[in-house]
Design an enzyme around this catalytic site. Structure first.
Site, PDB file in Angstrom:
ATOM      1  N   CYS A  24      -9.898  32.828  -7.867  1.00 53.23           N
ATOM      2  CA  CYS A  24      -9.944  33.274  -9.259  1.00 53.23           C
ATOM      3  C   CYS A  24      -8.509  33.411  -9.758  1.00 53.23           C
ATOM      4  O   CYS A  24      -7.549  33.298  -8.989  1.00 53.23           O
ATOM      5  CB  CYS A  24     -10.691  34.601  -9.395  1.00 53.23           C
ATOM      6  N   CYS A  27      -6.236  35.833  -8.013  1.00 51.07           N
ATOM      7  CA  CYS A  27      -5.562  35.322  -6.809  1.00 51.07           C
ATOM      8  C   CYS A  27      -4.224  34.692  -7.194  1.00 51.07           C
ATOM      9  O   CYS A  27      -3.197  34.943  -6.557  1.00 51.07           O
ATOM     10  CB  CYS A  27      -6.436  34.287  -6.109  1.00 51.07           C
ATOM     11  N   ASP A 450      -5.360  10.494 -31.233  1.00 50.83           N
ATOM     12  CA  ASP A 450      -4.650   9.235 -31.035  1.00 50.83           C
ATOM     13  C   ASP A 450      -5.346   8.172 -31.878  1.00 50.83           C
ATOM     14  O   ASP A 450      -6.546   8.282 -32.154  1.00 50.83           O
ATOM     15  CB  ASP A 450      -4.674   8.857 -29.554  1.00 50.83           C
ATOM     16  N   ASP A 645      -7.080   8.014 -25.304  1.00 49.75           N
ATOM     17  CA  ASP A 645      -7.792   7.150 -24.354  1.00 49.75           C
ATOM     18  C   ASP A 645      -6.871   6.305 -23.492  1.00 49.75           C
ATOM     19  O   ASP A 645      -7.355   5.535 -22.673  1.00 49.75           O
ATOM     20  CB  ASP A 645      -8.743   6.220 -25.113  1.00 49.75           C
ATOM     21  N   ASP A 649      -1.260   8.402 -23.550  1.00 47.36           N
ATOM     22  CA  ASP A 649      -1.725   9.705 -24.038  1.00 47.36           C
ATOM     23  C   ASP A 649      -1.730  10.766 -22.946  1.00 47.36           C
ATOM     24  O   ASP A 649      -1.900  11.953 -23.236  1.00 47.36           O
ATOM     25  CB  ASP A 649      -3.150   9.585 -24.601  1.00 47.36           C
TER      26      ASP A 649
END
Length: 768
Positions: A24, A27, A450, A645, A649
């Site tokens: 978590c 931690c 984009d 995509d 990017d």
């Protein structure tokens, strides 16, 4: 990711350290505090999502081995190779092996815990669910069998929770591990006492009940949640691997008058490198001989290959499409553009602050309060009860307090909502890597899109056929496509594709005019296809007004002359997706700002923005610039979702608060993103944000339900009603109340299965 101690100055270095064993964000916070407090460390950050620690330290005051030991002292492990390599691949491989081993061990613990918990639930609840069989389930030795089933679930399956709770206690902290350990251990210890020493807890109403199934069920359910989370976050390393894989492993260079293949790591600045058709450039450089078209979409995201001739720059990782050429290497190794993109992704991922879970923050106050209330309850009843029943009554009420305050509902509040939310997302065509992305998406204030492949279709297509001189549009397209059918120019593919249903003729003669176009003879007719300069050189006039209009719309004009007469033109462009305008409108309705970000020219970008109704445009931006645009927006207080995509990017996707990749894009973009839209449909962006908002509303409702039971139940369990009514809340009823709170939380979360994005609701309304 690099684990090399990269020297920043004579007295400063950085270490990127994979960490194993975190469960978590608490931690990660403990490890970060320990590293920050270590001698010689000036700054440390631990990213729970990527399971990595980045440490800035003085190499004269400490060593990587000492920093590794600082992590181990907290009860976790850090992976460090025996010799720090330049690429850090060794440490990455070791970390991957350790994470796989940890996942498999967690998977085994969950399966075993589930196998033991199911019969335990049948034994404990069978008699209540089927009263006619109560005698069958209430056989002698049943409690001992339940003890035998529950013990390995708690202390083998759930040992990490107890180790984590002990570690937190040593550091005077409390987290979800503490909640799990307190709740399960209280139920288990009470049940153990009721099994071994039943007379201690005798209340005059028969033997005290046991709650082994409560403890075992909590452990099993939370193990399942951790398993799903580990599965989602284990792919965080994939983006870097995919980026590095773009670089060829070998290069063909001139050595002593011969072309030889060598490992790309051995290429030196000044070497002359040969690249043949279909090969990738291994490093950056300048073309010295030959011409070709090179696909630079991994860098710019633009689908149009770029012509390369002597003097032009070549970027490592770009794909050569047609002719062969030679170039002189100028940047090699870590200095190439591709490696710079890798570093940008590393830095962006490493700088992401882990989201602090609301339940973790609450538990820091909630657990100590519950423990104190249980102790006070025990002391009060031990002092106020008659001597003969004081221990029984004190244990009875204090354990009731602990059981009703059991963190089952609190522990389920967030993960169940996120589990159902991510499942619903998958049904809607969205892959969400983990709860953090789903949780953070509801806070997004700005969406950066984009252009190529996101707002547009990502490939050139013929958009206009404008005939002249009495030539029909179909005939103009057929003649041009026939002439282009043997051309290597990238735009020829779009033209031939547009005319695929027409019967094309093979050109009787074909002459390419490099940089301008072509001339061919088709069916006995001379066809000239190219730019305006090609036609003017042949003494022909061109319609510049129409060309300018097309250019203002983001289209490329292809001029055509047939038999020495101007005969019209074609327009080629990367079309805006059909759903783009409506998707952008939905984003605006959600109160979000929308930006268009592209490496293309400002004129083309503005034309696309007009068609999609996007107000803010940033054009001519390379990968580093895209990440910087996102950083600038974040510096202005915006919570940014980046949608893209392509490889170009990836740095911006990693830098953004939420990275959203189109499923039709590259593997690198998908791996770097937090959310992947499987169908590549732009509507998925508002869908994801709407779903995130609905999920977080459910999480807040769940937390409210969980605490209502505790706020109302704890005082009753402590016996505040006893002076007025003479009634005490038994641990059985406390367990039922706890179970009811869990049922309410799960039932509320399951409502998300019926979530429908606003576009689907409007479609159904229209049909109705």
């Amino acid at each position: 990711m690099s684990t090399k101690a990269t020297t920043l100055s004579p007295a400063k270095a950085t270490l990127d350290l994979p960490v194993v064993g975190m469960h978590c964000t608490a931690c990660a916070n403990r490890i970060e505090k320990a590293l920050t407090a270590a001698p010689g460390v000036s700054q440390a950050g631990v990213n729970f999502a990527t399971a990595r620690a980045t440490v800035e330290y003085n190499p004269d005051a400490t060593t990587p081995e000492a920093l590794q030991q600082a992590v181990r002292d907290q009860g976790y492990d850090a992976v460090l190779p025996s010799g720090l390599s330049e690429t850090g691949a060794e440490a990455d491989d070791l970390a991957a092996e350790a994470q796989v081993a940890e996942y498999r061990a967690m998977q085994t613990r969950f399966v075993v815990a589930a196998v033991l918990t199911i019969p335990l639930l049948v034994l404990s609840m069978g008699g209540h669910l089927i009263p006619a069989l109560r005698d069958v389930f209430d056989f002698p030795g049943r409690r001992w069998l339940e003890l035998a089933l529950a013990t390995p679930v708690l202390f083998w399956g759930g040992r990490d929770f107890f180790v984590g709770a002990w570690s937190a206690a040593r550091h005077r902290a409390a987290d979800m591990n503490t909640l799990v350990a307190v709740g399960t251990l209280s139920a288990y210890v009470y049940s153990l006492v009721a099994t071994v020493f039943p007379h201690w807890l005798h209340t005059g109403h028969g033997a005290a009940g046991v709650y082994y199934e409560v403890a075992a069920s909590i452990i099993t359910l939370i193990l399942l949640g951790n398993l799903l989370q580990a599965r989602a976050t284990a792919r965080a390393r994939g983006a870097i691997k995919a980026l590095i894989a773009l670089r060829p492993k070998t290069a063909r260079v001139e050595r002593d008058g011969h072309d030889v293949d060598i490992p790309v790591e051995e290429v030196r600045g000044g070497d002359v490198v040969l690249v043949r058709p279909g090969e990738k450039a291994p490093v950056d450089g300048i073309v010295v001989d030959g011409t070709s078209y090179v696909d630079e979409s991994m860098l710019t995201g633009e689908p149009m290959p770029v012509e390369k001739k002597p003097g032009d720059a070549i970027i490592g990782g770009t794909l050569n499409q047609t002719g062969a050429f030679r170039f002189r290497a100028t940047r090699v190794g870590a200095d190439t553009v591709l490696q710079q993109i890798v570093r940008l992704v590393q830095q962006a991922q490493g700088s992401k602050a882990p989201i602090q879970r609301l339940a973790d923050r609450i538990s820091g106050v909630f657990v100590p309060i519950v423990l104190c209330l249980a102790v006070l309850t025990f002391m009060a009843w031990f002092n106020l009860s008659p001597p003969g029943t004081r221990l029984t009554q004190a244990l009875y009420t204090s354990v009731a307090v602990l059981i009703i305050a059991c963190p089952c509902a609190l522990g389920l509040a967030t993960p169940t909502a996120i589990l159902v939310g991510t499942g619903r997302a998958a049904q809607l065509g969205m892959l969400i890597k983990g709860g953090e992305a789903l949780e953070l998406a509801h806070r997004v204030t700005t969406v950066v899109l984009d252009k190529t492949g996101t707002v547009t279709e990502g490939k050139p297509a013929v958009t206009d056929v404008i005939p002249a001189d009495g030539l029909a549009a179909d005939e103009l397209l057929r003649l041009v496509a026939s002439a282009e059918s043997v051309s290597e120019h990238p735009l020829a593919v779009a033209v031939v594709r547009a005319a695929k249903e027409r019967r094309l003729s093979h050109p009787e003669r074909f002459d390419s005019v490099p940089g301008h176009g072509l001339e061919a003879v088709v069916d006995g007719r001379t066809v000239v296809v190219g730019n305006s300069k090609l036609l003017r050189d042949r003494g022909l006039t061109v319609d510049e007004a129409v060309a300018d209009r097309l250019a203002s719309e983001g289209k490329t004009a292809i001029f055509v002359a047939v038999d020495g007469r101007p005969s019209g033109l074609l327009a080629v462009a990367d079309r805006v997706k059909a759903e783009a305008r409506m998707a952008v409108a939905r984003l605006k309705q959600l109160g979000l700002k929308v930006h268009l970000l592209t490496g293309d020219t400002a004129r083309t970008a503005e034309a696309v923005a007009r068609q999609a109704a996007i107000d803010q445009v940033v054009a001519g931006v390379l990968p580093a610039g895209k990440a910087n645009v996102v950083k600038d927006l974040q510096a202005q207080g915006e919570v940014v979702a980046m949608v893209g995509d392509g490889v170009n990017d990836a740095p911006a996707l990693a830098q953004a608060d939420v990275g959203i990749a189109m499923g039709s894009g590259t593997d690198v973009a998908i791996e770097a993103a937090d959310i992947t839209l499987i169908r590549g449909d732009l509507h998925g962006v508002p869908d994801a944000i709407e779903l995130s908002r609905a999920t977080m509303r459910t999480v807040r409702q769940n937390l409210f339900f969980a605490f209502v039971y505790n706020v109302l139940g704890i005082p009753v369990a402590a016996g505040v009603l006893y002076p007025l009514t003479g009634w005490l809340l038994s641990p059985i009823l406390a367990s039922a109340a706890m179970a009811l709170s869990s049922v309410s939380v799960i039932t509320n979360a399951l409502r998300l299965r019926g979530f429908k994005p606003s576009r689907m609701t409007s479609i159904e309304t229209d049909r109705g």
